[in-house]
Design an enzyme around this catalytic site. Structure first.
Site, short mmCIF file in Angstrom:
data_model
loop_
_atom_site.label_atom_id
_atom_site.label_comp_id
_atom_site.label_asym_id
_atom_site.label_seq_id
_atom_site.Cartn_x
_atom_site.Cartn_y
_atom_site.Cartn_z
N ASN A 354 45.91 42.83 43.01
CA ASN A 354 45.19 41.59 43.32
C ASN A 354 45.66 40.49 42.38
O ASN A 354 45.48 40.58 41.16
CB ASN A 354 43.68 41.80 43.16
CG ASN A 354 42.94 40.52 43.48
OD1 ASN A 354 42.74 40.17 44.64
ND2 ASN A 354 42.56 39.76 42.46
N GLU A 355 46.26 39.44 42.96
CA GLU A 355 46.67 38.26 42.18
C GLU A 355 47.44 38.66 40.93
O GLU A 355 47.24 38.07 39.85
CB GLU A 355 45.43 37.45 41.78
CG GLU A 355 44.69 36.87 42.95
CD GLU A 355 43.76 35.75 42.52
OE1 GLU A 355 43.47 35.61 41.33
OE2 GLU A 355 43.30 35.00 43.41
N ASN A 410 44.52 35.02 48.60
CA ASN A 410 43.23 34.49 48.11
C ASN A 410 43.40 32.98 47.96
O ASN A 410 44.18 32.52 47.12
CB ASN A 410 42.90 35.06 46.72
CG ASN A 410 42.84 36.59 46.70
OD1 ASN A 410 42.72 37.22 47.76
ND2 ASN A 410 42.93 37.17 45.52
N TYR A 416 38.14 25.21 44.19
CA TYR A 416 38.74 24.97 42.88
C TYR A 416 39.61 23.72 42.88
O TYR A 416 39.75 23.03 41.87
CB TYR A 416 39.60 26.16 42.46
CG TYR A 416 38.80 27.34 41.99
CD1 TYR A 416 38.97 28.58 42.54
CD2 TYR A 416 37.84 27.19 41.00
CE1 TYR A 416 38.24 29.68 42.12
CE2 TYR A 416 37.09 28.28 40.57
CZ TYR A 416 37.29 29.51 41.14
OH TYR A 416 36.55 30.58 40.73
N TRP A 490 34.74 35.75 49.82
CA TRP A 490 34.52 36.17 48.44
C TRP A 490 33.28 35.45 47.95
O TRP A 490 33.30 34.25 47.74
CB TRP A 490 35.72 35.80 47.55
CG TRP A 490 35.60 36.37 46.18
CD1 TRP A 490 35.16 35.74 45.05
CD2 TRP A 490 35.88 37.72 45.80
NE1 TRP A 490 35.15 36.60 44.00
CE2 TRP A 490 35.57 37.82 44.42
CE3 TRP A 490 36.34 38.85 46.46
CZ2 TRP A 490 35.73 39.01 43.71
CZ3 TRP A 490 36.49 40.02 45.76
CH2 TRP A 490 36.19 40.10 44.40
N LYS A 511 29.71 32.82 43.95
CA LYS A 511 30.26 32.60 45.30
C LYS A 511 29.55 33.47 46.33
O LYS A 511 29.88 33.44 47.51
CB LYS A 511 31.75 32.86 45.31
CG LYS A 511 32.54 31.83 44.51
CD LYS A 511 34.03 31.97 44.68
CE LYS A 511 34.71 30.95 43.80
NZ LYS A 511 34.48 31.29 42.35
C1 GCU Z 1 40.23 35.36 42.42
C2 GCU Z 1 39.97 36.81 42.07
C3 GCU Z 1 38.51 37.18 42.09
C4 GCU Z 1 37.69 36.06 41.47
C5 GCU Z 1 37.85 34.85 42.37
C6 GCU Z 1 37.01 33.66 41.87
O1 GCU Z 1 40.75 35.23 43.67
O2 GCU Z 1 40.67 37.71 42.92
O3 GCU Z 1 38.36 38.40 41.36
O4 GCU Z 1 36.34 36.43 41.32
O5 GCU Z 1 39.20 34.43 42.35
O6 GCU Z 1 37.57 32.89 41.10
O7 GCU Z 1 35.84 33.58 42.25
#
Ligand code: GCU
Length: 722
Positions: A354-355, A410, A416, A490, A511
């Site tokens: 992941n990322e 993602n 952001y 998410w 979130k």
């Molecule tokens: C990223 C990451 C998550 C994190 C999310 C965020 O994409 O994969 O683990 O919580 O961003 O910033 O809310």
């Protein structure tokens, strides 16, 4: 006969080797300090001790201990002799205690969640709770028994191949044991074989997702009496780069959410009850898929996904930062995930990372480690594709992407940074560049604290209203793009990220569509329920936005009914037909009872007209949500914060101003500015974003509203050439 005995009670827990308290399993030592912010939660080694008498066993019987989850690493000794050590906080591991057992025993388990460079996860946006946080069991088996040690195996593996046209399946059952032969039973047919048997099922009853998650049982027994069994589902799925996901031959767009397991007050130390409650929330929402991020979840929850028909993305915590010393651990966590979860029909893919480029460059080592991991997955499981979740700044043509079978991204445009439209622009561009590649939307979201409200919601204001606007936009985006193989909000639940302190809550990522208690649903939850659930309802948004400092106010209703009527103080105001989102505008003078009706469905709220805005609705009191300039405030022909970062960096005058600000903003986030400049992909991504959106991402506590104004004033003095 196998005996499984719960071993959760009467453990003595000690954090510093001195003070000891009696605890029961599941237990974590970070359920408080891991959720209160400050990123100062205890990461280190703690000790669990259990005194116990030798269990009654017959001749030849063996006594195993089973840990379902000890984070992040564990070392156990029995009566002073080393028993087992394990690295990885999310999978089952076992040990044979038989030959060390005495009449009275002392079991000592040292559990460690300290920072290191070899056990994933080490850098991520969630709290790395420490503790024996899932069940411990004793497993007593006859001398002749199924394998228990290797990678925490269930000892039985079921692979089904279905012929949809002829409605039949071939089911292969493999077993591992130390006996001579085994009786395997599937669908009332029993075969005596050395270890493996094949069964044909005519007129097979398919596992068909939410509509009909039918499960068979495979059972295997040895002559000495040890038996194991597993449920399994017969299903076929395909993923098309244009048309998305197909289940049992029909289009089945995967639209759902991600889940982190932890909860307020409990941390990750959950019982079956919490898993069942979480599943009830998922079923109310109507999601048909879950991304179980960012690690192996409890077997109880994968079982629930099988039973209820959810399609699952499973993954290991190879996340954010690649560690040269971490390769063996990533592989062992993946080996355990596949070994332990292979039989779940709900799981359709294995997430490699992941990322991973968020804090690591794409080096040859990163690529080769991923290739090795990917090959191992395919060797262990030829029936499921691999997938990766990529960070938004990873170039679309990165060599990392084609390693896995599936690429998902993602993206957080509109939260952001950047604008909401950049989400669909990104995917449409990617899909055009690589029409044959399967692409998905593995994460998207916006934080909301249900204390904050606004009639003019803004990106970054943490209001429920902005979260709703954000998700309304993305919902439309994913409904219009069947080529997105799977999309996951998410996150379904707010969760602990102890390093965070934003949106009015310390230590939380907000979130979630549901708050950290896993019970309080935010308005945006009902948007997706309206889009996905078949159970008729209406939901009036804004119940907590009681004080309205305006004479006219908007009332939004989410519903899966075709028309909604709005009543104010018992009088019908309007009836609207439509889909999912129904918007009304009403005059308010005093206190009003608002009702939304459709057939037998109704919901209501009370709001009131006030003269002054309620400052409690604004994150951080008044003004923390930076009052941004309207377009008309900007002098044409001169630069401003509305211009893109890329354009501003091209002009020497504006670059001098902007470069300094970005350095300040990056430094505040602990990123080294040079790192940003060196991160070509990030710079390329930022070039297209308005400087205004980058300032928002930096946050008002880093660049104050006054500073924003003076930056804009300075830019406005510089004419655009030509
Ligand atoms: C990223 C990451 C998550 C994190 C999310 C965020 O994409 O994969 O683990 O919580 O961003 O910033 O809310």
């Amino acid at each position: 006969m196998r005996k499984v005995v719960a071993f959760n009670d009467n453990w003595n827990f000690s954090k510093n080797g001195v003070d000891t308290v009696s605890v029961s399993i599941p237990h974590t030592w970070n359920n408080i300090d891991g959720q209160d912010g400050g990123n100062d939660y205890y990461r280190g080694t703690c000790t669990y001790t259990k005194n116990f008498s030798k269990p009654e066993i017959n001749d030849g019987e063996r006594v195993f201990i089973e840990f379902r989850g000890a984070a992040m690493s564990a070392k156990a000794s029995l009566n002073g002799k080393e028993l087992v050590s394990h690295r990885g906080g999310y999978s089952t591991f076992r040990a044979d205690m038989t030959d060390i057992l005495e009449a009275e025993n002392v079991l000592i388990v040292e559990v460690d969640n300290s920072a290191n460079n070899a056990v994933y996860p080490q850098m991520a946006d969630f709290t790395f709770y420490g503790g024996i946080y899932r069940d411990v069991n004793l497993i007593i088996v006859p001398e002749e028994h199924f394998e228990l040690l290797k990678d925490g195996t269930p000892g039985i593996k079921v692979t089904s191949k279905v012929d949809l046209k002829n409605k039949k399946a071939v089911v292969t059952v493999e077993t591992w044991h130390n006996g001579k032969e085994v009786l395997i039973t599937v669908n009332d047919e029993t075969k005596k074989v050395p270890d493996k048997a094949e069964f044909e099922i005519e007129n097979v009853h398919l596992w068909d997702g939410l509509d009909d998650p039918y499960l068979y049982t495979a059972k295997a027994c040895l002559s000495g009496g040890d038996c194991v069994s597993t449920k399994f589902g017969v299903r076929d799925f395909e993923i098309d780069s244009e048309k998305g996901f197909f289940l049992n031959g029909r289009s089945y767009p995967l639209r759902g959410v991600s889940r982190h397991q932890d909860r307020i007050g409990l941390g990750n130390a959950l019982t079956k009850k919490e898993h069942e409650e979480d599943m009830d929330v998922v079923l109310e929402l109507g999601a048909n898929t879950l991304r179980l991020a960012h690690y192996q979840h409890a077997q109880e929850f994968y079982d629930l996904c099988d039973e209820k028909g959810l399609i699952v993305w499973a993954e290991i915590p190879y996340i954010t930062k690649h560690m040269s010393e971490g390769k063996e651990n990533a592989k062992s966590q993946m080996k355990e995930l596949i070994t332990q979860c292979y039989n779940h029909p709900s799981i359709v893919c294995w997430g490699l990372s992941n990322e991973i480029t968020a804090s690591s460059p794409v080096t040859d080592e990163l690529l080769s480690d991923h290739k090795e991991l990917n090959d191992m997955c395919h060797k262990m499981d030829s029936t499921r594709p691999t997938v990766m979740a990529h960070a938004f700044m990873l170039e679309k043509d990165s060599p990392l992407i084609p390693i896995a079978d599936i690429a998902s991204y993602n993206l957080y445009f509109g939260w952001y940074l950047g604008e909401l439209e950049q989400n669909e622009e990104f995917f449409d561009e990617y899909h055009k560049m690589f029409p044959d590649r399967v692409i998905g939307f593995s994460e998207y979201g916006a934080d909301a604290n249900s204390r904050f409200h606004s009639s003019k919601p803004e990106q970054g204001d943490y209001t429920e209203e902005y979260q709703c606007l954000y998700h309304e936009h993305i919902l439309k985006c994913i409904e219009e793009r069947p080529y997105l193989w799977a999309t996951h909000v998410w996150n379904l639940f707010d969760f602990a990220a102890d390093g965070r302190d934003e949106g009015g809550k310390k230590g939380e990522n907000q979130k979630g569509l549901v708050e950290f208690d896993h019970k309080t649903k935010k308005d945006a939850f009902y948007l997706y329920k309206a889009a996905w659930s078949k159970n008729p309802f209406v939901h009036v948004c804004g119940k907590k936005y009681v004080d309205r400092a305006e004479d006219k106010t908007k009332v939004k209703v989410y519903s899966n009914c075709e028309s909604v009527s709005l009543m104010v103080d018992g009088k019908l105001v309007d009836t609207k037909s439509g889909k999912t989102v129904f918007e009304f505008e009403i005059d308010i003078t005093g206190e009003h009872r608002i009702e939304a009706l459709s057939g037998d469905c109704r919901d209501e709220m009370t709001i009131k007209h006030v003269n002054e805005s309620n400052s409690e609705y604004i994150f951080g009191g008044s003004g923390n949500v930076v009052n941004w300039f309207d377009k008309e405030d900007i002098k044409a022909g001169f630069f401003s914060i509305k211009d893109t970062f890329g354009d501003l960096m091209k002009n020497p005058g504006t670059a001098a101003i902007v470069g300094k600000i970005m350095a300040k903003a990056s430094a505040s986030r602990g990123e080294v500015a040079e790192g940003t400049k060196d991160n070509k992909a990030l710079m390329q991504m930022m070039a297209g974003l308005s400087f205004e959106s980058l300032l928002k991402k930096a946050g008002a506590n880093v660049i104050s509203p006054d500073q924003v104004k003076s930056i804009n004033d300075a830019l406005q003095n510089i004419p655009k050439e030509g």
